[in-house]
Motif scaffolding. Sequence first.
Motif, PDB file in Angstrom:
ATOM      1  N   THR A 181     157.861 -93.123  75.358  1.00  0.00           N
ATOM      2  CA  THR A 181     156.465 -92.764  75.061  1.00  0.00           C
ATOM      3  C   THR A 181     156.297 -92.250  73.630  1.00  0.00           C
ATOM      4  OG1 THR A 181     156.854 -90.586  76.008  1.00  0.00           O
ATOM      5  CG2 THR A 181     155.865 -92.249  77.453  1.00  0.00           C
ATOM      6  N   TRP A 182     157.352 -91.718  73.023  1.00  0.00           N
ATOM      7  CA  TRP A 182     157.255 -91.206  71.668  1.00  0.00           C
ATOM      8  C   TRP A 182     158.583 -91.413  70.934  1.00  0.00           C
ATOM      9  CZ3 TRP A 182     160.837 -87.363  70.759  1.00  0.00           C
ATOM     10  CH2 TRP A 182     161.288 -86.642  71.870  1.00  0.00           C
ATOM     11  N   PHE A 183     158.525 -91.254  69.627  1.00  0.00           N
ATOM     12  CA  PHE A 183     159.758 -91.298  68.831  1.00  0.00           C
ATOM     13  C   PHE A 183     159.667 -90.251  67.728  1.00  0.00           C
ATOM     14  CE2 PHE A 183     156.909 -94.145  66.591  1.00  0.00           C
ATOM     15  CZ  PHE A 183     157.208 -93.971  65.253  1.00  0.00           C
ATOM     16  N   CYS A 184     160.808 -89.858  67.204  1.00  0.00           N
ATOM     17  CA  CYS A 184     160.848 -88.821  66.175  1.00  0.00           C
ATOM     18  C   CYS A 184     161.524 -89.368  64.920  1.00  0.00           C
ATOM     19  CB  CYS A 184     161.569 -87.576  66.682  1.00  0.00           C
ATOM     20  SG  CYS A 184     163.195 -87.916  67.366  1.00  0.00           S
ATOM     21  N   THR A 185     161.111 -88.854  63.775  1.00  0.00           N
ATOM     22  CA  THR A 185     161.700 -89.269  62.503  1.00  0.00           C
ATOM     23  C   THR A 185     162.036 -88.037  61.682  1.00  0.00           C
ATOM     24  OG1 THR A 185     159.486 -89.470  61.552  1.00  0.00           O
ATOM     25  CG2 THR A 185     160.488 -91.489  62.378  1.00  0.00           C
ATOM     26  N   GLY A 186     163.145 -88.112  60.958  1.00  0.00           N
ATOM     27  CA  GLY A 186     163.555 -87.035  60.062  1.00  0.00           C
ATOM     28  C   GLY A 186     163.486 -87.532  58.633  1.00  0.00           C
ATOM     29  N   SER A 187     163.117 -86.638  57.719  1.00  0.00           N
ATOM     30  CA  SER A 187     162.813 -87.096  56.363  1.00  0.00           C
ATOM     31  C   SER A 187     163.450 -86.193  55.318  1.00  0.00           C
ATOM     32  CB  SER A 187     161.292 -87.120  56.188  1.00  0.00           C
ATOM     33  OG  SER A 187     160.942 -87.247  54.846  1.00  0.00           O
ATOM     34  N   ALA A 188     163.409 -86.687  54.062  1.00  0.00           N
ATOM     35  CA  ALA A 188     163.863 -85.877  52.937  1.00  0.00           C
ATOM     36  C   ALA A 188     162.874 -84.774  52.599  1.00  0.00           C
ATOM     37  CB  ALA A 188     164.076 -86.774  51.720  1.00  0.00           C
ATOM     38  N   ASP A 189     161.682 -84.760  53.241  1.00  0.00           N
ATOM     39  CA  ASP A 189     160.755 -83.640  53.036  1.00  0.00           C
ATOM     40  C   ASP A 189     161.094 -82.457  53.946  1.00  0.00           C
ATOM     41  OD1 ASP A 189     159.904 -84.408  55.540  1.00  0.00           O
ATOM     42  OD2 ASP A 189     157.919 -85.094  54.920  1.00  0.00           O
ATOM     43  N   ARG A 190     162.268 -82.526  54.623  1.00  0.00           N
ATOM     44  CA  ARG A 190     162.849 -81.443  55.437  1.00  0.00           C
ATOM     45  C   ARG A 190     162.136 -81.247  56.773  1.00  0.00           C
ATOM     46  NH1 ARG A 190     162.356 -78.729  50.127  1.00  0.00           N
ATOM     47  NH2 ARG A 190     160.445 -77.893  50.992  1.00  0.00           N
ATOM     48  N   THR A 191     161.245 -82.172  57.146  1.00  0.00           N
ATOM     49  CA  THR A 191     160.533 -82.026  58.420  1.00  0.00           C
ATOM     50  C   THR A 191     160.976 -83.098  59.401  1.00  0.00           C
ATOM     51  OG1 THR A 191     158.707 -83.469  57.767  1.00  0.00           O
ATOM     52  CG2 THR A 191     158.489 -81.127  57.237  1.00  0.00           C
ATOM     53  N   ILE A 192     160.730 -82.807  60.678  1.00  0.00           N
ATOM     54  CA  ILE A 192     160.904 -83.788  61.750  1.00  0.00           C
ATOM     55  C   ILE A 192     159.518 -84.010  62.341  1.00  0.00           C
ATOM     56  CG2 ILE A 192     161.974 -84.250  63.987  1.00  0.00           C
ATOM     57  CD1 ILE A 192     164.141 -82.140  63.124  1.00  0.00           C
ATOM     58  N   LYS A 193     159.096 -85.262  62.409  1.00  0.00           N
ATOM     59  CA  LYS A 193     157.774 -85.560  62.952  1.00  0.00           C
ATOM     60  C   LYS A 193     157.929 -86.378  64.227  1.00  0.00           C
ATOM     61  CE  LYS A 193     155.246 -85.381  58.561  1.00  0.00           C
ATOM     62  NZ  LYS A 193     154.288 -84.312  58.816  1.00  0.00           N
ATOM     63  N   ILE A 194     157.071 -86.071  65.205  1.00  0.00           N
ATOM     64  CA  ILE A 194     157.077 -86.780  66.484  1.00  0.00           C
ATOM     65  C   ILE A 194     155.802 -87.614  66.557  1.00  0.00           C
ATOM     66  CG2 ILE A 194     156.987 -86.491  68.982  1.00  0.00           C
ATOM     67  CD1 ILE A 194     158.809 -84.069  68.650  1.00  0.00           C
ATOM     68  N   TRP A 195     155.971 -88.925  66.866  1.00  0.00           N
ATOM     69  CA  TRP A 195     154.874 -89.885  66.843  1.00  0.00           C
ATOM     70  C   TRP A 195     154.696 -90.515  68.211  1.00  0.00           C
ATOM     71  CZ3 TRP A 195     152.994 -90.194  61.766  1.00  0.00           C
ATOM     72  CH2 TRP A 195     153.863 -89.762  60.761  1.00  0.00           C
ATOM     73  N   ASP A 196     153.478 -90.877  68.513  1.00  0.00           N
ATOM     74  CA  ASP A 196     153.212 -91.624  69.735  1.00  0.00           C
ATOM     75  C   ASP A 196     153.632 -93.079  69.505  1.00  0.00           C
ATOM     76  OD1 ASP A 196     151.963 -91.815  72.420  1.00  0.00           O
ATOM     77  OD2 ASP A 196     150.641 -93.216  71.377  1.00  0.00           O
ATOM     78  N   LEU A 197     154.445 -93.617  70.437  1.00  0.00           N
ATOM     79  CA  LEU A 197     155.009 -94.956  70.235  1.00  0.00           C
ATOM     80  C   LEU A 197     153.946 -96.043  70.350  1.00  0.00           C
ATOM     81  CD1 LEU A 197     157.715 -96.420  69.744  1.00  0.00           C
ATOM     82  CD2 LEU A 197     157.993 -96.567  72.199  1.00  0.00           C
TER      83      LEU A 197
END
Length: 478
Positions: A181-197
């Motif tokens: 139902t969702w996925f998460c991404t990690g970035s060089a901006d130091r945050t983890i974001k969770i998105w609706d798939l």
Amino acid sequence: MPGPTMESEVPVEPQSIKKLSFKSLKRSLDLFSPLHGHFPPPDPQSKKIRTSYKLNVEYGGIKGSTAAQPSSNAKAAVQNQASAPSNALALPGPENTRDKGTGNELALGPSIPAKGPSDGKSNAVVPSHGSSERNLSTAAIMERIPSRWPRPIWRAPWKNYRVISGHLGWVRSVAVDPSNTWFCTGSADRTIKIWDLASGRLKLTLTGHIEQVRGLAVSNKHTYMFSAGDDKLVKCWDLEQNKVIRSYHGHLSGVYCLALHPTIDILFTGGRDSVCRVWDIRSKMQIHALSGHDNTVCSVFTRPMDPQVITGSHDSTIKFWDLRYGKTMATLTHHKKSVRAMAQHPSEDCFASASADNIKKFSLPKGEFMHNMLSQQKTIVNAMAVNDDGVMVTGGDNGSMWFWDWKSGHNFQQAQTIVQPGSLDSEAGIYALTYDATGSRLISCEADKTIKMWKEDENATPETHPLHFKPPKDIRRF
């Protein structure tokens, strides 16, 4: 009385190439011929096979013809045969046996009547297999062996259907929730974001790392998500409270990859300190430090059976680990460059590893080399993923996304990601790839700070996108 002449004074007869060839031929005959000065006896079985093959295949166009009558009829038949379309081969024969008539006839050797009942309607000639057989090309009588390389099935090309923006830095890692139902991404901006798939909307942003987030994994047994980054930190997030509940301390440098064991509650992390560390999820204790690599451990995956941990490193080796004793079971040294990405097939006992030199396939559990992929991407491959359908995708530093048929290693599509407006052309790198739980959607994380989603083109057909496949000449390709 004059003394013996010196050896250097003996006149040397100039020898032609022809003479030297005859000498070499005679020497070979003396060595290998059973009777000196004679050709070896013919092998009747071999001759029978070749003769039948030539009649059946090479002269397929005149195979069904019947015996000749007088020579005038035979000549007329040859002229008729030549004017009609035929798939008989024009094979070389002795010059004096060729018919120098109209110039349209088949250049066949001396003719003999074909065996079979004659009904007087059709006459044709077939070549004899006498002395002129030596003049025939070897390739003409050699049977073609079909390639044993598996032929790929046709696959529809993949297309980009959604671009998600939201991160302020390179997107370095991705993981999909087991419920799809969702996925998460990690970035060089130091945050983890969770998105609706399904919709691609942002649901949540988690902060806590102080450097770029290079690894993510979501547990299928707990409401936990694990993250690792260049700040040497490995964190466990409780997704019910949306906060960090445990940190795993021990890495001496940045953590580049992480993986969760599929059956037991342990976590594997690999980093720039050349060690893959094994953690107990609940107690935060380090169970093992799997040391043996000479450089950064940049890829790791795990499986329920031995070898349970497989790591790839910048030292260009892949190591299989014995989880009970924390020792190396095997080391694969097939690659020449850093092994930055590995992908295990969801249902088969094999995995692929990607390096700048090649993408190779190995069997499990022994790690025997199977074959290389049939093309070379010619770039640093940062990420790869395989779905149940056997579609493997690899992403490179130059923004190239190549799609492969897993079984045959055929590269059926080469896509180039398009950087977003405002980004540099050099920001076309792909850093992470994953399929969703169904394998029908692909998520790519890129250097232009976007997340792109891909799916198969439903309008494509084998006619619009034909399969161009050429099997390799040799079966085992190193």
